[in-house]
Design an enzyme around this catalytic site. Structure first.
Site, PDB file in Angstrom:
ATOM      1  N   GLN A  78       4.116  26.649  58.740  1.00 33.96           N
ATOM      2  CA  GLN A  78       5.173  25.735  59.176  1.00 33.96           C
ATOM      3  C   GLN A  78       4.802  25.155  60.543  1.00 33.96           C
ATOM      4  OE1 GLN A  78       9.327  27.579  58.284  1.00 33.96           O
ATOM      5  NE2 GLN A  78       7.914  29.287  58.547  1.00 33.96           N
ATOM      6  N   VAL A 105       2.737  23.270  63.590  1.00 33.42           N
ATOM      7  CA  VAL A 105       2.091  21.949  63.712  1.00 33.42           C
ATOM      8  C   VAL A 105       0.994  21.976  64.776  1.00 33.42           C
ATOM      9  CG1 VAL A 105       4.212  20.776  62.996  1.00 33.42           C
ATOM     10  CG2 VAL A 105       3.810  21.165  65.430  1.00 33.42           C
ATOM     11  N   ASP A 106       0.715  23.201  65.330  1.00 32.59           N
ATOM     12  CA  ASP A 106      -0.132  23.309  66.532  1.00 32.59           C
ATOM     13  C   ASP A 106      -1.636  23.292  66.256  1.00 32.59           C
ATOM     14  OD1 ASP A 106       0.973  26.782  66.732  1.00 32.59           O
ATOM     15  OD2 ASP A 106      -0.717  25.969  65.614  1.00 32.59           O
ATOM     16  N   HIS A 166       4.823  21.263  57.626  1.00 37.13           N
ATOM     17  CA  HIS A 166       5.576  20.424  58.559  1.00 37.13           C
ATOM     18  C   HIS A 166       4.676  19.486  59.333  1.00 37.13           C
ATOM     19  CE1 HIS A 166       8.880  23.756  58.495  1.00 37.13           C
ATOM     20  NE2 HIS A 166       8.942  22.964  57.434  1.00 37.13           N
ATOM     21  N   CYS A 180       3.064   5.852  61.368  1.00 37.24           N
ATOM     22  CA  CYS A 180       3.962   4.767  61.794  1.00 37.24           C
ATOM     23  C   CYS A 180       5.391   5.066  61.384  1.00 37.24           C
ATOM     24  CB  CYS A 180       3.511   3.447  61.158  1.00 37.24           C
ATOM     25  SG  CYS A 180       4.621   2.087  61.559  1.00 37.24           S
ATOM     26  N   CYS A 237       2.055   0.119  65.808  1.00 37.61           N
ATOM     27  CA  CYS A 237       1.279  -0.072  64.568  1.00 37.61           C
ATOM     28  C   CYS A 237       0.980  -1.567  64.365  1.00 37.61           C
ATOM     29  CB  CYS A 237       2.129   0.445  63.406  1.00 37.61           C
ATOM     30  SG  CYS A 237       1.442   0.156  61.765  1.00 37.61           S
ATOM     31  N   PRO A 280       8.895  40.932  64.788  1.00 36.06           N
ATOM     32  CA  PRO A 280       9.564  41.954  65.611  1.00 36.06           C
ATOM     33  C   PRO A 280      11.062  42.073  65.301  1.00 36.06           C
ATOM     34  CG  PRO A 280       8.437  40.296  66.984  1.00 36.06           C
ATOM     35  CD  PRO A 280       8.387  39.826  65.581  1.00 36.06           C
ATOM     36  N   ALA A 282       2.802  39.803  65.531  1.00 35.44           N
ATOM     37  CA  ALA A 282       1.809  39.389  64.533  1.00 35.44           C
ATOM     38  C   ALA A 282       0.394  39.754  64.952  1.00 35.44           C
ATOM     39  CB  ALA A 282       1.920  37.877  64.315  1.00 35.44           C
TER      40      ALA A 282
HETATM   41  C1  BV8 Z   1      14.819  18.587  54.444  1.00 33.76           C
HETATM   42  C2  BV8 Z   1       8.054  20.268  62.699  1.00 33.76           C
HETATM   43  C3  BV8 Z   1      16.044  17.126  53.189  1.00 33.76           C
HETATM   44  C4  BV8 Z   1       8.625  19.488  63.827  1.00 33.76           C
HETATM   45  C5  BV8 Z   1       9.936  21.581  61.833  1.00 33.76           C
HETATM   46  C6  BV8 Z   1      21.656  19.344  57.951  1.00 33.76           C
HETATM   47  C7  BV8 Z   1      21.082  18.097  58.119  1.00 33.76           C
HETATM   48  C8  BV8 Z   1      19.776  17.820  57.726  1.00 33.76           C
HETATM   49  C9  BV8 Z   1      19.015  18.826  57.156  1.00 33.76           C
HETATM   50  C10 BV8 Z   1      19.599  20.062  57.017  1.00 33.76           C
HETATM   51  C11 BV8 Z   1      20.897  20.344  57.381  1.00 33.76           C
HETATM   52  N1  BV8 Z   1      21.144  21.656  57.118  1.00 33.76           N
HETATM   53  C12 BV8 Z   1      20.048  22.213  56.588  1.00 33.76           C
HETATM   54  C13 BV8 Z   1      19.128  21.259  56.502  1.00 33.76           C
HETATM   55  C14 BV8 Z   1      17.813  21.414  56.003  1.00 33.76           C
HETATM   56  C15 BV8 Z   1      16.914  21.579  57.219  1.00 33.76           C
HETATM   57  C16 BV8 Z   1      17.031  23.008  57.687  1.00 33.76           C
HETATM   58  O1  BV8 Z   1      16.546  23.895  57.024  1.00 33.76           O
HETATM   59  N2  BV8 Z   1      17.714  23.207  58.833  1.00 33.76           N
HETATM   60  C17 BV8 Z   1      17.882  24.556  59.319  1.00 33.76           C
HETATM   61  C18 BV8 Z   1      17.878  24.533  60.866  1.00 33.76           C
HETATM   62  C19 BV8 Z   1      19.189  25.127  58.784  1.00 33.76           C
HETATM   63  N3  BV8 Z   1      15.578  21.290  56.749  1.00 33.76           N
HETATM   64  C20 BV8 Z   1      15.104  20.055  56.873  1.00 33.76           C
HETATM   65  O2  BV8 Z   1      15.663  19.150  57.445  1.00 33.76           O
HETATM   66  C21 BV8 Z   1      13.776  19.856  56.178  1.00 33.76           C
HETATM   67  N4  BV8 Z   1      13.868  18.680  55.367  1.00 33.76           N
HETATM   68  O3  BV8 Z   1      15.567  19.461  54.132  1.00 33.76           O
HETATM   69  O4  BV8 Z   1      14.865  17.367  53.922  1.00 33.76           O
HETATM   70  C22 BV8 Z   1      15.761  15.972  52.377  1.00 33.76           C
HETATM   71  C23 BV8 Z   1      15.707  16.128  51.000  1.00 33.76           C
HETATM   72  C24 BV8 Z   1      15.477  15.042  50.234  1.00 33.76           C
HETATM   73  C25 BV8 Z   1      15.290  13.786  50.847  1.00 33.76           C
HETATM   74  C26 BV8 Z   1      15.325  13.653  52.230  1.00 33.76           C
HETATM   75  C27 BV8 Z   1      15.548  14.751  53.011  1.00 33.76           C
HETATM   76  C28 BV8 Z   1      12.674  19.628  57.210  1.00 33.76           C
HETATM   77  C29 BV8 Z   1      12.507  20.888  58.054  1.00 33.76           C
HETATM   78  C30 BV8 Z   1      11.265  20.736  58.915  1.00 33.76           C
HETATM   79  C31 BV8 Z   1      11.642  20.553  60.371  1.00 33.76           C
HETATM   80  N5  BV8 Z   1      10.430  20.539  61.207  1.00 33.76           N
HETATM   81  N6  BV8 Z   1       8.784  21.533  62.532  1.00 33.76           N
HETATM   82  C32 BV8 Z   1       8.282  20.111  65.158  1.00 33.76           C
HETATM   83  O5  BV8 Z   1       7.640  21.179  65.203  1.00 33.76           O
HETATM   84  O6  BV8 Z   1       8.663  19.512  66.176  1.00 33.76           O
HETATM   85  S1  BV8 Z   1      10.716  23.077  61.670  1.00 33.76           S
HETATM   86  C33 BV8 Z   1      10.395  24.019  63.080  1.00 33.76           C
HETATM   87  O7  BV8 Z   1      11.438  24.906  63.199  1.00 33.76           O
HETATM   88  C34 BV8 Z   1       9.147  24.860  62.938  1.00 33.76           C
HETATM   89  O8  BV8 Z   1       8.198  24.289  62.075  1.00 33.76           O
HETATM   90  C35 BV8 Z   1       9.632  26.188  62.418  1.00 33.76           C
HETATM   91  O9  BV8 Z   1       9.287  26.387  61.093  1.00 33.76           O
HETATM   92  C36 BV8 Z   1      11.122  26.041  62.422  1.00 33.76           C
HETATM   93  C37 BV8 Z   1      11.855  27.190  63.035  1.00 33.76           C
HETATM   94  O10 BV8 Z   1      11.387  27.292  64.417  1.00 33.76           O
HETATM   95  P1  BV8 Z   1      11.189  28.780  65.084  1.00 33.76           P
HETATM   96  O11 BV8 Z   1      12.394  29.596  64.812  1.00 33.76           O
HETATM   97  O12 BV8 Z   1      10.628  28.765  66.443  1.00 33.76           O
HETATM   98  O13 BV8 Z   1      10.066  29.311  64.298  1.00 33.76           O
HETATM   99  P2  BV8 Z   1      10.281  30.226  63.216  1.00 33.76           P
HETATM  100  O14 BV8 Z   1      11.357  29.838  62.272  1.00 33.76           O
HETATM  101  O15 BV8 Z   1       8.976  30.259  62.641  1.00 33.76           O
HETATM  102  O16 BV8 Z   1      10.849  31.586  64.000  1.00 33.76           O
HETATM  103  C38 BV8 Z   1      10.116  32.235  65.041  1.00 33.76           C
HETATM  104  C39 BV8 Z   1      10.034  33.673  64.557  1.00 33.76           C
HETATM  105  O17 BV8 Z   1       8.945  34.295  65.190  1.00 33.76           O
HETATM  106  C40 BV8 Z   1      11.275  34.505  64.857  1.00 33.76           C
HETATM  107  O18 BV8 Z   1      11.719  35.166  63.701  1.00 33.76           O
HETATM  108  C41 BV8 Z   1      10.749  35.552  65.887  1.00 33.76           C
HETATM  109  O19 BV8 Z   1      11.368  36.820  65.698  1.00 33.76           O
HETATM  110  C42 BV8 Z   1       9.317  35.641  65.505  1.00 33.76           C
HETATM  111  N7  BV8 Z   1       8.389  36.076  66.539  1.00 33.76           N
HETATM  112  C43 BV8 Z   1       8.479  35.901  67.880  1.00 33.76           C
HETATM  113  N8  BV8 Z   1       7.383  36.434  68.467  1.00 33.76           N
HETATM  114  C44 BV8 Z   1       6.589  36.941  67.483  1.00 33.76           C
HETATM  115  C45 BV8 Z   1       7.230  36.708  66.260  1.00 33.76           C
HETATM  116  N9  BV8 Z   1       6.715  37.096  65.076  1.00 33.76           N
HETATM  117  C46 BV8 Z   1       5.529  37.732  65.114  1.00 33.76           C
HETATM  118  N10 BV8 Z   1       4.839  37.982  66.246  1.00 33.76           N
HETATM  119  C47 BV8 Z   1       5.337  37.607  67.443  1.00 33.76           C
HETATM  120  N11 BV8 Z   1       4.652  37.871  68.563  1.00 33.76           N
HETATM  121 ZN    ZN Z   2       3.299   0.370  60.532  1.00 36.16          ZN
END
Ligand code: BV8
Ligand code: ZN
Length: 250
Positions: free
Chosen positions: A102, A104-105, A120, A128, A148, A214, A231
């Protein structure tokens, strides 16, 4: 420190198809803050969900551009950590490994992973905002937002909240998750859909699902095994213990 059960080492060494699914937590030990962590400094007053959205970009394109430029510099300034390196080592040792991220880094690629499925997108590429054309890598000195040929503004080639994931990438990730016999979910809060569905899909299709984090997450109750730890530390021990470092895959 979580102990690594022998059963998991046996499953890993004998995996027909291992899927590794990563989130921002796998880059935490490289020094990149996860979304969950409070935004630091200048960005403390913003919510990531606001900045990482088309609405956010429409409302304040330069602010969103600057936020990504800052994050991209941060990604370039850090190094892959033992978690990224252990994942790349597993790809070399086992017959079939699919890495789904997930993040993007770009740190998995820099650690040697050959072809991560970037659900992602990537902070290192641009597209664009208007015609959606992929226009390649982020230019070195772009402080102003490039435009663009069609006149639209360029934006990072990441998937924003409310945007669909790249279909072919999501299909490949779902197919691998359905086929896997072992699925490792590493460093993700399991909150963001549709990516967060993948471990549940894999479990339904018969995989043994392991969570490495964790903290507990919504996946924890469904996982076959939860290893509570960082991790880098856990993955490093996974490839160390009981393998004798022989290469399984000839
Ligand atoms: C979609 C790229 C629909 C960008 C990211 C209301 C309105 C609109 C949409 C929604 C809505 N409600 C729900 C949704 C769906 C939404 C969603 O799921 N929202 C959530 C918040 C409820 N999803 C979307 O919008 C997706 N698209 O649904 O489209 C659609 C369908 C048809 C037609 C049109 C549209 C798109 C989701 C993608 C968003 N982009 N990233 C950028 O990076 O800037 S998501 C981004 O946040 C990251 O990629 C990551 O995956 C995510 C969560 O961030 P973090 O919490 O930081 O990361 P992660 O989840 O991985 O958690 C960190 C974990 O690490 C923790 O558990 C922590 O304990 C642990 N940790 C900490 N240290 C360590 C560790 N683990 C191991 N070792 C360690 N040392
Ligand atoms: Zn364009």
């Amino acid at each position: 420190m979580a102990s690594i059960p022998d059963d998991l080492i046996r499953r890993l060494q004998g995996a027909r198809h291992l899927v590794i699914f990563t989130g921002a937590g796998v880059s935490a030990e490289s020094g990149i803050p996860t979304f969950r962590d409070a935004q630091t400094g200048l960005w403390a007053k913003y919510r990531p969900e606001e900045l990482a959205s088309p609405e956010g970009f429409r409302a304040a394109p330069q602010t969103v551009w600057d936020w990504y430029a800052w994050r991209r510099e941060w990604c370039l300034a850090v190094q892959p950590n033992p978690a990224h390196l252990a994942i790349a080592e597993l790809e070399r040792r086992l017959p079939r490994v699919t890495l789904i991220t997930q993040n993007v880094d770009g740190l998995h690629q820099r650690a040697g992973s050959r072809a991560p499925l970037e659900l992602h997108g990537s902070i290192h590429r641009l597209k664009c905002f208007k015609c959606r054309r992929d226009v390649g890598d982020w230019p070195a000195d772009a402080s102003d937002i490039p435009v663009c040929e069609c006149g639209g503004l360029l934006r990072p080639a990441v998937v924003w909240f409310g945007e669909s994931l790249p279909e072919a990438v999501l299909d490949a990730a779902a197919g691998a998750s359905q086929d896997a016999d072992l699925f490792l979910s590493v460093g993700t809060s399991s909150l963001v859909y549709p990516a967060a569905e993948l471990p549940f899909l894999s479990k339904r299709c018969g995989a043994f699902v392991v969570e490495i984090n964790p903290q507990p997450t919504p996946l924890s109750a469904r996982a076959d095994l939860c290893l509570q730890g960082a991790a880098g530390e856990v993955m490093g021990r996974l490839i160390g213990s009981g393998w004798g470092n022989q290469r399984i895959r000839q």
